[in-house]
Design a protein around this motif. Structure first.
Motif, PDB file in Angstrom:
ATOM      1  N   ASN A  93       0.854  -1.172   0.000  1.00  0.00           N
ATOM      2  CA  ASN A  93       0.000   0.000   0.000  1.00  0.00           C
ATOM      3  C   ASN A  93       0.897   1.232   0.000  1.00  0.00           C
ATOM      4  N   CYS A  94       0.336   2.403   0.283  1.00  0.00           N
ATOM      5  CA  CYS A  94       1.144   3.621   0.178  1.00  0.00           C
ATOM      6  C   CYS A  94       2.323   3.618   1.155  1.00  0.00           C
ATOM      7  N   VAL A  95       2.160   2.969   2.322  1.00  0.00           N
ATOM      8  CA  VAL A  95       3.258   2.904   3.288  1.00  0.00           C
ATOM      9  C   VAL A  95       4.420   2.094   2.717  1.00  0.00           C
ATOM     10  N   GLY A  96       4.102   0.943   2.144  1.00  0.00           N
ATOM     11  CA  GLY A  96       5.144   0.112   1.554  1.00  0.00           C
ATOM     12  C   GLY A  96       5.798   0.752   0.341  1.00  0.00           C
ATOM     13  N   TYR A  97       4.993   1.415  -0.486  1.00  0.00           N
ATOM     14  CA  TYR A  97       5.540   2.105  -1.657  1.00  0.00           C
ATOM     15  C   TYR A  97       6.550   3.168  -1.220  1.00  0.00           C
ATOM     16  N   ALA A  98       6.165   3.984  -0.243  1.00  0.00           N
ATOM     17  CA  ALA A  98       7.048   5.064   0.204  1.00  0.00           C
ATOM     18  C   ALA A  98       8.335   4.504   0.812  1.00  0.00           C
TER      19      ALA A  98
END
Length: 354
Positions: A93-98
């Motif tokens: 999700n966005c946490v993993g992407y960042a």
């Protein structure tokens, strides 16, 4: 007289183009990322193969600004958006992407010796003008997803004298065409709220709107063609071309009516909950097969049929009705055709270049 009509047509076409450009600017331009807090900057554990690949990429980088572009490309190939993080299997999700994007950037900065550059994952908000879209999404989302949409993770890259905000999640979503899933999700949300107003669940309202209302409206849009041709035959006499046109129009309307009957009979509602879900799943399965045959995603084929296709059918039938209308106004017909062409071209360009 002809010049006045042409001027009106050109003016309408220019207004349509300006409106489309204005809509694009209003949606894209005001978007901005706002920092709230830093995330723990714990690097992702890289495999030996990834390190070798990053070293190879670093050899092609000449300027510090090229690091972010290379890292976005690497992150997009490595990850696919998912609700939960599973970086080992390429889900995030966005946490993993960042977190992964920041890891790649810092690795490349170190490999190239760019000492004054660093990337760090942060948590914040996505604003559209003055509106916090995270708060809007949190208010509209079901309770189970309130924490999921309450904020958004992105990356802040610090150069020697500048700071840049980069969102690898949305970059990847639009890069591989998954961004259409966002639009598709918004339309599904609209269906959900329509169902709430009508007292229907998502399965029921999807079947009603997509398999009943959509084909019925398309069928009704052919009736003005038939009515105008009946008037033509009555006013201009039984000329062969109008009689042939009337017969063709009857067959054209019958074709739409047959398709409507097919949709209703194939995807019928039932009072049994299990059968409703089965009907919904059958529709999804058929659309998935069509998407595979066309070489597009399930979300895109829905947008093509129920949005672009719907608008095209209504515009096409409107132009036919104007064309056969007694004492037709040719300027209005041409203006409608130009507007439909501009809107269709803009839609195709949006699909191709998004």
């Amino acid at each position: 007289m002809l010049l006045n009509k042409t001027s009106r047509i050109v003016s309408i076409a220019l207004v349509a183009v300006a409106a489309l450009c204005g809509m694009y600017y209003a949606v894209v331009s005001p978007m901005r990322l706002v920092w709230k807090a830093d995330r723990p900057n714990t690097p992702v554990a890289l495999t030996p193969v990834e390190r070798l690949m990053f070293d190879s990429v670093a050899g092609c980088i000449a300027h510090e600004r090229e690091v972010a572009e290379a890292a976005l490309e690497i992150t997009g190939k490595k990850l696919e958006f998912a609700e939960r993080n599973d970086l080992f299997n390429g889900k995030a999700n966005c946490v993993g992407y960042a977190r992964y994007f920041a890891t790649v950037c810092n690795y490349l900065f170190e490999a190239k010796g760019f000492k004054d550059c660093a990337a760090r994952p942060v948590v914040g908000y996505v604003y559209w003008g003055r509106f916090n879209l995270c708060e809007v999404a949190r208010d509209l989302a079901p309770k189970a997803y309130e924490n999921f949409v309450k904020d958004h993770d992105f990356v802040i890259i610090t150069y020697a004298e500048e700071v840049e905000h980069i969102d690898p999640t949305f970059h990847d979503l639009w890069r591989d065409g998954t961004g259409w899933k966002i639009i598709f999700g918004i339309l599904c949300g609209c269906l959900y709220w329509v169902g709430t107003l009508l007292g229907l669940d998502y399965y029921e309202v999807s079947i009603v709107m997509c398999c009943y209302v959509w084909p019925v409206i398309c069928t009704l849009s052919t009736l003005p063609i038939l009515c105008h041709l009946l008037k033509r035959v009555r006013v201009d006499g039984h000329e062969a071309k109008w009689v042939a046109g009337l017969v063709t129009s009857i067959l054209y309307t019958m074709f739409y009516a047959f398709c409507t009957g097919y949709f209703i009979s194939s995807y019928h509602l039932s009072s049994v909950p299990g059968e409703i879900a089965a009907t919904f799943n059958k529709c999804v399965h058929d659309l998935t097969d069509l998407a595979q045959w066309l070489g597009v995603t399930y979300a895109v084929v829905n947008l093509i049929i129920y949005v672009l296709g719907f608008v095209f059918i209504l515009a096409f039938n409107y132009m036919l009705a104007q064309w056969v209308k007694p004492r037709r106004k040719l300027g209005r017909l041409i203006a409608g055709g130009i507007i439909a062409l501009v809107a269709g071209t803009a839609s195709v360009l949006l699909v191709c270049f998004s």
